[in-house]
Design an enzyme around this catalytic site. Structure first.
Site, PDB file in Angstrom:
ATOM      1  N   HIS A   1     -14.365 -15.096  14.852  1.00  0.00           N
ATOM      2  CA  HIS A   1     -13.808 -15.511  13.569  1.00  0.00           C
ATOM      3  C   HIS A   1     -14.798 -16.365  12.804  1.00  0.00           C
ATOM      4  O   HIS A   1     -15.528 -17.162  13.389  1.00  0.00           O
ATOM      5  CB  HIS A   1     -12.560 -16.391  13.771  1.00  0.00           C
ATOM      6  CG  HIS A   1     -11.337 -15.647  14.153  1.00  0.00           C
ATOM      7  ND1 HIS A   1     -10.360 -15.324  13.247  1.00  0.00           N
ATOM      8  CD2 HIS A   1     -10.908 -15.187  15.348  1.00  0.00           C
ATOM      9  CE1 HIS A   1      -9.373 -14.692  13.872  1.00  0.00           C
ATOM     10  NE2 HIS A   1      -9.691 -14.597  15.147  1.00  0.00           N
TER      11      HIS A   1
ATOM     12  N   HIS B   1      -6.310 -24.217  17.891  1.00  0.00           N
ATOM     13  CA  HIS B   1      -7.315 -25.184  17.450  1.00  0.00           C
ATOM     14  C   HIS B   1      -6.695 -26.554  17.182  1.00  0.00           C
ATOM     15  O   HIS B   1      -5.483 -26.689  17.016  1.00  0.00           O
ATOM     16  CB  HIS B   1      -8.057 -24.678  16.210  1.00  0.00           C
ATOM     17  CG  HIS B   1      -7.202 -24.516  14.988  1.00  0.00           C
ATOM     18  ND1 HIS B   1      -6.216 -23.578  14.874  1.00  0.00           N
ATOM     19  CD2 HIS B   1      -7.208 -25.185  13.806  1.00  0.00           C
ATOM     20  CE1 HIS B   1      -5.646 -23.649  13.687  1.00  0.00           C
ATOM     21  NE2 HIS B   1      -6.218 -24.630  13.024  1.00  0.00           N
TER      22      HIS B   1
ATOM     23  N   GLU C   1      -3.411 -30.108   7.693  1.00  0.00           N
ATOM     24  CA  GLU C   1      -3.048 -28.834   7.068  1.00  0.00           C
ATOM     25  C   GLU C   1      -1.583 -28.823   6.629  1.00  0.00           C
ATOM     26  O   GLU C   1      -0.681 -29.114   7.415  1.00  0.00           O
ATOM     27  CB  GLU C   1      -3.275 -27.685   8.053  1.00  0.00           C
ATOM     28  CG  GLU C   1      -4.701 -27.594   8.587  1.00  0.00           C
ATOM     29  CD  GLU C   1      -4.860 -26.567   9.687  1.00  0.00           C
ATOM     30  OE1 GLU C   1      -3.866 -25.866   9.992  1.00  0.00           O
ATOM     31  OE2 GLU C   1      -5.952 -26.471  10.268  1.00  0.00           O
TER      32      GLU C   1
ATOM     33  N   TYR D   1       3.593 -14.613   8.126  1.00  0.00           N
ATOM     34  CA  TYR D   1       2.261 -15.148   8.417  1.00  0.00           C
ATOM     35  C   TYR D   1       1.774 -14.579   9.737  1.00  0.00           C
ATOM     36  O   TYR D   1       2.524 -14.496  10.715  1.00  0.00           O
ATOM     37  CB  TYR D   1       2.297 -16.674   8.456  1.00  0.00           C
ATOM     38  CG  TYR D   1       0.971 -17.309   8.771  1.00  0.00           C
ATOM     39  CD1 TYR D   1      -0.175 -16.960   8.050  1.00  0.00           C
ATOM     40  CD2 TYR D   1       0.846 -18.255   9.777  1.00  0.00           C
ATOM     41  CE1 TYR D   1      -1.407 -17.538   8.335  1.00  0.00           C
ATOM     42  CE2 TYR D   1      -0.377 -18.840  10.068  1.00  0.00           C
ATOM     43  CZ  TYR D   1      -1.501 -18.472   9.346  1.00  0.00           C
ATOM     44  OH  TYR D   1      -2.713 -19.041   9.632  1.00  0.00           O
TER      45      TYR D   1
ATOM     46  N   HIS E   1       0.561 -29.500  10.040  1.00  0.00           N
ATOM     47  CA  HIS E   1      -0.171 -29.756  11.277  1.00  0.00           C
ATOM     48  C   HIS E   1      -1.225 -30.806  10.946  1.00  0.00           C
ATOM     49  O   HIS E   1      -2.228 -30.507  10.300  1.00  0.00           O
ATOM     50  CB  HIS E   1      -0.825 -28.472  11.808  1.00  0.00           C
ATOM     51  CG  HIS E   1       0.162 -27.384  12.075  1.00  0.00           C
ATOM     52  ND1 HIS E   1      -0.057 -26.075  11.707  1.00  0.00           N
ATOM     53  CD2 HIS E   1       1.385 -27.405  12.658  1.00  0.00           C
ATOM     54  CE1 HIS E   1       0.981 -25.334  12.073  1.00  0.00           C
ATOM     55  NE2 HIS E   1       1.871 -26.123  12.645  1.00  0.00           N
TER      56      HIS E   1
ATOM     57  N   HIS F   1      -2.346 -26.494  17.524  1.00  0.00           N
ATOM     58  CA  HIS F   1      -1.461 -25.444  17.027  1.00  0.00           C
ATOM     59  C   HIS F   1      -2.213 -24.118  17.071  1.00  0.00           C
ATOM     60  O   HIS F   1      -3.399 -24.065  17.377  1.00  0.00           O
ATOM     61  CB  HIS F   1      -0.948 -25.754  15.614  1.00  0.00           C
ATOM     62  CG  HIS F   1      -2.019 -26.010  14.603  1.00  0.00           C
ATOM     63  ND1 HIS F   1      -2.765 -27.171  14.567  1.00  0.00           N
ATOM     64  CD2 HIS F   1      -2.494 -25.250  13.589  1.00  0.00           C
ATOM     65  CE1 HIS F   1      -3.620 -27.131  13.570  1.00  0.00           C
ATOM     66  NE2 HIS F   1      -3.488 -25.970  12.966  1.00  0.00           N
TER      67      HIS F   1
END
Length: 432
Positions: free
Chosen positions: A291, A334, A340, A349, A364, A370
């Protein structure tokens, strides 16, 4: 039949527009007598001496000076101010817990955009010009002879349910779900509904104004393009007695005026509201493995005093292709030093199979773990890695270097999911 609105294209451009020919002076801003008997006024959205690349100001030519109004009076904590909060957010202790809310309902009583604002969380302080506040709006009535201005911060409006017509001093923007609008700090406007009900999100930015992020190694192309932002053309109204509502240092104030503040016949400058269709965002992602950080989906950023660390980033997760090989494709687990705040405009989502609903909210905060829930993890670990397109989904995130501190209202709302932590229950040990 409704008239299709015209716009001027570009982000940060210097625009010139007039609703009546000959209303703009030529060659100077403040002639002894402005054209057509208008009054000249300058709106300075940054300090006079701000660097040229950041300086925002606009000259307007209006029917009457905006100074022509009564004194403001404080609005008590009634229906208008009951749920609207500003920093410092210290009314309740901020828990480190991961938090998620179902959508707040649209009120049954008549409620306009201002009355329907409810603050979920925030950081910093408008007096210190740092941090943000994040609100949800719910409305079932248009504003007619009532106008709103926010001296505390710039507003980013993200509709989720129902389209809005935002009529500001500088003209009209029609904003639909899937689009966003930016309204400069202090600009007066009113909001008309294009459907029976409306709901969405508002980021009140106390810090440096939102701008396009630097592209770095991406180069000159990609992400949001300047030309896809749309600013209004001049439009004005004549109206009698009205109410001006102002948010100032966290409180709401009201004043009477004998004329509409939306009486600007012509204007020129680079400080203006604008809208942007998120479908025009050119997403960038990996074409090999693993990613990239979600910062590659940044549409706009409000920088802080530390290079590369945002007061607030606006990040979206739009429809796009996933093609990474040998890769767990959903967002990874992460713990992020940046905090966030997430919202969902429509669809589902990709990180959560269920529980995160359109109109809902999740927070978060700094370094709290999370990631995907159990069904998403199981599927992402086993699915055949063919090219896959994420469709019919639009989530977004306001990410900040500051912790999002929930309000007392938000922590006590029945929409708060009491069992959100259970999303991450049930992971089995596979170690061999």
């Amino acid at each position: 039949m409704a008239t299709r609105l015209r716009y001027q294209n570009g982000f940060g451009n210097s625009f010139s527009t007039e609703a009546v020919r000959g209303a703009l002076p030529v060659g100077q801003n403040s002639p002894q007598k402005a054209p057509r008997g208008l009054y000249a006024e300058v709106l300075s959205f940054t300090a006079f001496t701000a660097p040229r690349a950041e300086n925002l100001s606009t000259w307007v030519y209006r029917l009457r000076p905006s100074a022509m109004q009564a004194a403001y009076r404080r609005i008590p904590g009634g229906k208008t101010a009951a749920l609207l909060r500003s920093g410092p957010f210290t009314e309740v202790e901020t828990p480190p817990n991961r938090l998620r809310w179902n959508p707040l309902p649209v009120p049954s009583r008549p409620t306009d955009f201002v009355d329907g604002l409810a603050t979920i969380a925030g950081s910093g302080d408008p007096a210190a010009q740092s941090g943000v506040a994040v609100h949800v709006y719910r409305a079932n009535r248009s504003m007619t002879d009532r106008y709103f201005g926010n001296a505390d911060g710039e507003l980013m409006i993200v509709p989720q349910l129902g389209s809005l017509l935002i009529f500001s001093e500088l003209g009209k923007l029609e904003v639909h779900p899937g689009e966003i609008a930016l309204v400069p700090r202090g600009l007066k406007f009113k909001v008309a509904l294009q459907a029976k009900e409306a709901r969405g999100y508002v980021c009140e930015n106390y810090g440096a104004h939102f701008r396009l992020p630097e592209l770095g190694p991406i180069g000159s192309q990609g992400l949001a393009q300047k030309r896809d932002f749309q600013a209004p053309v001049a439009a004005y109204e004549e109206r009698g007695k009205c109410e001006l509502v102002l948010k100032f240092l966290g409180n709401l104030w009201a004043a009477e005026a004998r004329h509409s503040p939306l009486d600007v016949v012509a204007w020129h400058g680079n400080g203006a509201p604008c809208k942007y269709d998120l479908a025009r965002f050119m997403a960038v992602n990996t074409v090999t493995f693993d990613h990239s950080d979600p910062s590659i989906f940044t549409v706009l950023t409000s920088p802080s005093g530390t290079p590369g660390v945002a007061n607030c980033d606006f990040v979206i997760f739009p429809p796009r292709w996933q093609v990474a090989e040998h890769t767990f494709r959903p967002p990874w687990f992460h713990r992020n030093v940046m905090s966030e705040f997430m919202g969902l405009v429509h669809g589902a989502y990709e990180s959560k199979a269920e529980g995160f609903l359109p109109g809902g909210v999740s927070i978060h905060n700094c370094l709290q773990p999370h990631g995907p829930d159990v069904p998403t993890f199981d599927k992402g670990s086993k699915v055949e890695l063919k090219p896959h397109r994420i469709e019919n989904s639009l989530a977004f995130m306001w990410e900040s270097r500051y912790v999002f501190r929930p309000t007392k209202f938000a922590l006590g709302a029945p929409q708060l999911q009491k069992n959100y932590d259970a999303v991450w229950e049930g992971f089995k040990k596979h170690f061999k």
